[in-house]
Write a protein that holds these residues in place. Structure first.
Motif, PDB file in Angstrom:
ATOM      1  N   PHE A  11     -18.288 -21.473   3.803  1.00 24.79           N
ATOM      2  CA  PHE A  11     -18.132 -20.610   4.975  1.00 24.79           C
ATOM      3  C   PHE A  11     -18.600 -19.185   4.680  1.00 24.79           C
ATOM      4  N   LEU A  12     -18.619 -18.828   3.393  1.00 20.66           N
ATOM      5  CA  LEU A  12     -19.118 -17.513   2.992  1.00 20.66           C
ATOM      6  C   LEU A  12     -20.614 -17.555   2.709  1.00 20.66           C
ATOM      7  N   GLU A  13     -21.093 -18.687   2.264  1.00 18.97           N
ATOM      8  CA  GLU A  13     -22.512 -18.824   1.916  1.00 18.97           C
ATOM      9  C   GLU A  13     -23.387 -19.051   3.147  1.00 18.97           C
ATOM     10  N   GLU A  14     -22.818 -19.689   4.178  1.00 20.12           N
ATOM     11  CA  GLU A  14     -23.586 -20.008   5.381  1.00 20.12           C
ATOM     12  C   GLU A  14     -22.809 -19.558   6.620  1.00 20.12           C
ATOM     13  N   PRO A  15     -22.956 -18.302   7.020  1.00 22.27           N
ATOM     14  CA  PRO A  15     -22.242 -17.808   8.208  1.00 22.27           C
ATOM     15  C   PRO A  15     -22.562 -18.649   9.439  1.00 22.27           C
ATOM     16  N   LEU A  16     -21.540 -18.944  10.218  1.00 18.49           N
ATOM     17  CA  LEU A  16     -21.744 -19.730  11.427  1.00 18.49           C
ATOM     18  C   LEU A  16     -22.517 -18.948  12.478  1.00 18.49           C
ATOM     19  N   VAL A  17     -22.351 -17.620  12.477  1.00 18.46           N
ATOM     20  CA  VAL A  17     -23.108 -16.732  13.355  1.00 18.46           C
ATOM     21  C   VAL A  17     -23.765 -15.684  12.468  1.00 18.46           C
ATOM     22  N   SER A  18     -25.000 -15.346  12.750  1.00 13.08           N
ATOM     23  CA  SER A  18     -25.786 -14.463  11.888  1.00 13.08           C
ATOM     24  C   SER A  18     -25.104 -13.125  11.619  1.00 13.08           C
ATOM     25  N   TYR A  19     -25.058 -12.739  10.353  1.00  9.28           N
ATOM     26  CA  TYR A  19     -24.505 -11.448   9.953  1.00  9.28           C
ATOM     27  C   TYR A  19     -25.291 -10.303  10.579  1.00  9.28           C
ATOM     28  N   GLU A  20     -26.606 -10.444  10.637  1.00 11.66           N
ATOM     29  CA  GLU A  20     -27.483  -9.377  11.121  1.00 11.66           C
ATOM     30  C   GLU A  20     -27.333  -9.116  12.613  1.00 11.66           C
ATOM     31  N   THR A  21     -26.954 -10.134  13.372  1.00 15.00           N
ATOM     32  CA  THR A  21     -26.943  -9.992  14.825  1.00 15.00           C
ATOM     33  C   THR A  21     -25.553  -9.962  15.441  1.00 15.00           C
ATOM     34  N   ASP A  22     -24.516 -10.134  14.627  1.00 13.03           N
ATOM     35  CA  ASP A  22     -23.179 -10.248  15.196  1.00 13.03           C
ATOM     36  C   ASP A  22     -22.191  -9.336  14.484  1.00 13.03           C
ATOM     37  N   GLU A  23     -21.584  -8.427  15.230  1.00  9.09           N
ATOM     38  CA  GLU A  23     -20.666  -7.467  14.627  1.00  9.09           C
ATOM     39  C   GLU A  23     -19.361  -8.101  14.165  1.00  9.09           C
ATOM     40  N   VAL A  24     -18.932  -9.179  14.815  1.00  4.42           N
ATOM     41  CA  VAL A  24     -17.707  -9.856  14.389  1.00  4.42           C
ATOM     42  C   VAL A  24     -17.916 -10.490  13.015  1.00  4.42           C
ATOM     43  N   ARG A  26     -20.044  -9.489  10.776  1.00  3.58           N
ATOM     44  CA  ARG A  26     -20.112  -8.389   9.804  1.00  3.58           C
ATOM     45  C   ARG A  26     -18.718  -7.891   9.438  1.00  3.58           C
ATOM     46  N   LEU A  27     -17.837  -7.791  10.432  1.00  2.00           N
ATOM     47  CA  LEU A  27     -16.466  -7.352  10.165  1.00  2.00           C
ATOM     48  C   LEU A  27     -15.757  -8.322   9.224  1.00  2.00           C
ATOM     49  N   ILE A  28     -15.910  -9.625   9.483  1.00  2.00           N
ATOM     50  CA  ILE A  28     -15.261 -10.643   8.651  1.00  2.00           C
ATOM     51  C   ILE A  28     -15.762 -10.577   7.211  1.00  2.00           C
ATOM     52  N   PHE A  29     -17.071 -10.500   7.060  1.00  2.00           N
ATOM     53  CA  PHE A  29     -17.651 -10.513   5.721  1.00  2.00           C
ATOM     54  C   PHE A  29     -17.412  -9.202   4.981  1.00  2.00           C
ATOM     55  N   ASP A  30     -17.511  -8.086   5.684  1.00  2.00           N
ATOM     56  CA  ASP A  30     -17.344  -6.784   5.022  1.00  2.00           C
ATOM     57  C   ASP A  30     -15.906  -6.537   4.603  1.00  2.00           C
ATOM     58  N   SER A  31     -14.945  -7.164   5.285  1.00  2.00           N
ATOM     59  CA  SER A  31     -13.531  -6.959   4.943  1.00  2.00           C
ATOM     60  C   SER A  31     -12.975  -8.086   4.073  1.00  2.00           C
ATOM     61  N   HIS A  32     -13.815  -9.059   3.739  1.00  2.00           N
ATOM     62  CA  HIS A  32     -13.348 -10.188   2.933  1.00  2.00           C
ATOM     63  C   HIS A  32     -13.006  -9.728   1.525  1.00  2.00           C
ATOM     64  N   PRO A  71     -11.423 -16.413   9.225  1.00  2.00           N
ATOM     65  CA  PRO A  71     -11.002 -17.172  10.410  1.00  2.00           C
ATOM     66  C   PRO A  71     -11.576 -18.583  10.446  1.00  2.00           C
ATOM     67  N   GLU A  72     -12.828 -18.744   9.958  1.00  2.00           N
ATOM     68  CA  GLU A  72     -13.437 -20.073   9.956  1.00  2.00           C
ATOM     69  C   GLU A  72     -12.720 -21.021   9.004  1.00  2.00           C
ATOM     70  N   MET A  73     -12.280 -20.511   7.870  1.00  2.00           N
ATOM     71  CA  MET A  73     -11.525 -21.333   6.925  1.00  2.00           C
ATOM     72  C   MET A  73     -10.205 -21.775   7.536  1.00  2.00           C
ATOM     73  N   ALA A  74      -9.521 -20.826   8.169  1.00  2.00           N
ATOM     74  CA  ALA A  74      -8.238 -21.142   8.796  1.00  2.00           C
ATOM     75  C   ALA A  74      -8.419 -22.148   9.926  1.00  2.00           C
ATOM     76  N   ALA A  75      -9.472 -21.977  10.717  1.00  2.00           N
ATOM     77  CA  ALA A  75      -9.730 -22.912  11.814  1.00  2.00           C
ATOM     78  C   ALA A  75     -10.062 -24.300  11.288  1.00  2.00           C
ATOM     79  N   ALA A  76     -10.856 -24.338  10.211  1.00  2.00           N
ATOM     80  CA  ALA A  76     -11.267 -25.629   9.648  1.00  2.00           C
ATOM     81  C   ALA A  76     -10.072 -26.418   9.137  1.00  2.00           C
ATOM     82  N   VAL A  77      -9.210 -25.764   8.380  1.00  2.00           N
ATOM     83  CA  VAL A  77      -8.073 -26.491   7.821  1.00  2.00           C
ATOM     84  C   VAL A  77      -7.092 -26.889   8.923  1.00  2.00           C
ATOM     85  N   SER A  78      -6.977 -26.076   9.978  1.00  2.00           N
ATOM     86  CA  SER A  78      -6.094 -26.420  11.096  1.00  2.00           C
ATOM     87  C   SER A  78      -6.535 -27.707  11.786  1.00  2.00           C
ATOM     88  N   LYS A  79      -7.850 -27.949  11.791  1.00  2.00           N
ATOM     89  CA  LYS A  79      -8.396 -29.135  12.453  1.00  2.00           C
ATOM     90  C   LYS A  79      -7.966 -30.441  11.781  1.00  2.00           C
TER      91      LYS A  79
END
Length: 211
Positions: A11-24, A26-32, A71-79
């Protein structure tokens, strides 16, 4: 099964939404927090579930790892977790909040009462509030999702809910989940309001659609 076998680090190696085009993103990755993630970095989603459910994983352990879980990790395990699994893990975490009522204490369950009405009819909503209270609901919050989003409706709903709360001396909070800007306008007019709440989406484009 494929989701359970997916490594968390993916989930860190392959962002589901592009880092370059999505501020959310960027927030997730920059605060990780890489240090917080380190103890679970070698786990798959399925192994993460087992780690969460393990007796040795206590509240302090979860708190220490929180900044490393996206959030993607939490969502994945919840599934891949049952309702019982989710309750078991949530019970390890203690978050106590206080206003007119206190929620989050051990051995207690708090609920939100949501007396929506298709036309925002005040009498209909008030009747639903009373009905919900008779079932012992609403100690966390009485919150209406309004059908319309105009200031007059939001103000009328908030004033009515506050009258009901005060007249029945209910130790709870009220909220009308209009657009956050509309709630702020109502607040500026001195309308009684306990909580300002707005759902947000997981992408910049979706959040922009909120207006």
């Amino acid at each position: 099964m494929q989701l359970a076998d997916t490594p968390l680090r993916r989930f860190l190696e392959e962002p589901l939404v592009s880092y370059e085009t999505d501020e959310v993103t960027r927030l997730i990755f920059d605060s990780h927090d890489a240090d917080a993630f380190a103890p679970i970095s070698g786990l798959s989603v399925g192994e993460f579930r087992e780690w969460l459910l393990a007796d040795e994983t206590i509240g302090d352990t979860l708190a220490a790892a929180a900044a490393g879980i996206t959030p993607e990790m939490a969502a994945a395990v919840s599934k891949i977790m049952r309702v019982q699994d989710l309750i078991t893990v949530a019970a390890k975490i203690r978050v106590v909040t206080k206003f007119r009522s206190t929620i989050g204490l051990p051995g207690r369950l708090s609920t939100r009462l949501q007396p929506n009405h298709p036309t925002d009819d005040l009498r209909g909503i008030a009747a639903s509030v009373i009905d919900g209270l008779l079932y012992a609901n609403g100690d966390a919050v009485i919150g209406v999702n309004p059908a319309s989003d105009d200031l007059a409706t939001v103000e009328a709903l908030l004033r009515m809910l506050d009258r009901v709360r005060e007249s029945l001396e209910i130790p709870t909070q009220i909220c009308v989940l209009a657009h956050v800007t509309m709630q702020m306008k109502a607040m500026a007019r001195g309308v009684p309001m306990d909580l300002v709440f707005q759902s947000i989406a997981g992408t910049e484009a979706a959040n922009r659609a909120f207006g």
